[in-house]
Design an enzyme around this catalytic site. Sequence first.
Site, PDB file in Angstrom:
ATOM      1  N   LYS A 131      48.597  40.449  44.938  1.00  0.00           N
ATOM      2  CA  LYS A 131      49.511  40.333  44.912  1.00  0.00           C
ATOM      3  C   LYS A 131      49.227  39.131  43.120  1.00  0.00           C
ATOM      4  CE  LYS A 131      49.368  36.043  46.675  1.00  0.00           C
ATOM      5  NZ  LYS A 131      48.511  34.753  45.464  1.00  0.00           N
TER       6      LYS A 131
ATOM      7  N   ASP B 164      49.751  34.842  53.469  1.00  0.00           N
ATOM      8  CA  ASP B 164      50.203  35.837  53.120  1.00  0.00           C
ATOM      9  C   ASP B 164      49.571  37.719  53.402  1.00  0.00           C
ATOM     10  OD1 ASP B 164      50.246  34.001  50.841  1.00  0.00           O
ATOM     11  OD2 ASP B 164      48.582  34.256  49.638  1.00  0.00           O
TER      12      ASP B 164
HETATM   13  P1  ATP Z   1      45.537  33.641  48.247  1.00  0.00           P
HETATM   14  O1  ATP Z   1      45.772  33.653  47.081  1.00  0.00           O
HETATM   15  O2  ATP Z   1      45.872  34.228  49.599  1.00  0.00           O
HETATM   16  O3  ATP Z   1      44.956  31.854  48.286  1.00  0.00           O
HETATM   17  P2  ATP Z   1      42.340  34.245  47.650  1.00  0.00           P
HETATM   18  O4  ATP Z   1      42.834  35.666  46.335  1.00  0.00           O
HETATM   19  O5  ATP Z   1      42.324  33.150  46.507  1.00  0.00           O
HETATM   20  O6  ATP Z   1      43.805  33.623  48.607  1.00  0.00           O
HETATM   21  P3  ATP Z   1      40.463  35.090  49.040  1.00  0.00           P
HETATM   22  O7  ATP Z   1      39.903  36.250  47.999  1.00  0.00           O
HETATM   23  O8  ATP Z   1      41.548  35.662  49.739  1.00  0.00           O
HETATM   24  O9  ATP Z   1      41.359  34.273  47.449  1.00  0.00           O
HETATM   25  O10 ATP Z   1      39.233  34.550  49.489  1.00  0.00           O
HETATM   26  C1  ATP Z   1      39.931  33.236  50.150  1.00  0.00           C
HETATM   27  C2  ATP Z   1      38.364  33.160  50.786  1.00  0.00           C
HETATM   28  O11 ATP Z   1      38.447  33.353  52.094  1.00  0.00           O
HETATM   29  C3  ATP Z   1      36.949  33.341  50.202  1.00  0.00           C
HETATM   30  O12 ATP Z   1      36.342  32.006  49.860  1.00  0.00           O
HETATM   31  C4  ATP Z   1      36.510  33.874  51.727  1.00  0.00           C
HETATM   32  O13 ATP Z   1      35.539  32.343  52.160  1.00  0.00           O
HETATM   33  C5  ATP Z   1      36.833  33.905  52.387  1.00  0.00           C
HETATM   34  N1  ATP Z   1      37.769  35.371  53.195  1.00  0.00           N
HETATM   35  C6  ATP Z   1      37.646  35.740  54.378  1.00  0.00           C
HETATM   36  N2  ATP Z   1      38.129  37.293  54.382  1.00  0.00           N
HETATM   37  C7  ATP Z   1      37.731  37.632  53.143  1.00  0.00           C
HETATM   38  C8  ATP Z   1      37.793  38.629  52.781  1.00  0.00           C
HETATM   39  N3  ATP Z   1      37.809  39.931  53.416  1.00  0.00           N
HETATM   40  N4  ATP Z   1      37.394  38.940  50.863  1.00  0.00           N
HETATM   41  C9  ATP Z   1      37.739  37.551  50.632  1.00  0.00           C
HETATM   42  N5  ATP Z   1      37.240  36.529  50.856  1.00  0.00           N
HETATM   43  C10 ATP Z   1      37.302  36.278  52.269  1.00  0.00           C
END
Ligand code: ATP
Length: 298
Positions: A11, A138
């Site tokens: 997203k 989210d």
């Molecule tokens: P958001 O946009 O919802 O804030 P994000 O895209 O910045 O999230 P994610 O890729 O969701 O970040 O990852 C954030 C943290 O969540 C990672 O550093 C990891 O430790 C943890 N995590 C838990 N499950 C997962 C997963 N399936 N894939 C990636 N990271 C995960």
Amino acid sequence: MTAVAVRVPAKVNVQLAVGPARPDGFHDLANVFLAVGLYDEVTATRADSLRITCSGPDADKVPLDRTNLAARAAELLAARYGLVPDVHLHIAKDIPVAGGMAGGSADGAAALVACDALWGTGASRAELLDICAELGSDVPFSLVGGAALGTGRGEKLTPLEVGGTFHWVFAAADGGLSTPAVYREFDRLTRGAAAPSASPALLAALRSGDPFELAPVLTNDLQGAALSLRPSLTETLAVGTAGGALASLVSGSGPTTAFLAEDEASARKLADALTASGTCRTARVATSPAPGATIVTG
Ligand code: ATP
């Protein structure tokens, strides 16, 4: 059924209006989500115990223990139906990790849909959304996709109409940014809007499907905090703007940056310019809106 694969989109926040920190530490948000066509695929297979594996360029950054949102989704669904969550969940990861594109949330929603089909639990849409909200703010949007306004912590969703296809470029940065750290920096820098609300001009621009209408009304209240923690993103944003982006902004809590392009050809040119600049790790084109978590095989 022995294996179920579910495809789930990333997203971008086309508006992220953040209120002051609440007593529980969360922030009230007016969060306009748009699903974009960069996808993870989660495959659920029967197994002797709960196991997570991950492939893709960012695989080494994904936790493979029970903190993985896909594992937590399987556990929550199993607990509701009195099952043991014995399942192998394989995540084919294409969404940047810790990039502000809700990759972990996407995997949680995908695992939920995959396990529901594999185990034949037949949970209703409302039940699935309920479990998603428990997993994280989210996650419900990853289930529904398209475009939606999220209020509360971002988890109460109202679907929105989108009148056309938008073309984007997403530049992934080296290393992630922790979402809680970005909110802490936001709190340090500002108090936040008293009562964040969706911008009528933004909702009208989404309905129009016109990128020239959307570009000037894109906003992200977390951008200042993300740039404060990662000043080098300013250079990436400048390269995008010089390369013809109609708008350049930080995606969610960053450090991925998002660039709105006029059309597909401009998006490709912009991605090449960003890659050549050396100010980002990779630059990918993607269109929106994209459908939410969808079973692709099973
Ligand atoms: P958001 O946009 O919802 O804030 P994000 O895209 O910045 O999230 P994610 O890729 O969701 O970040 O990852 C954030 C943290 O969540 C990672 O550093 C990891 O430790 C943890 N995590 C838990 N499950 C997962 C997963 N399936 N894939 C990636 N990271 C995960």
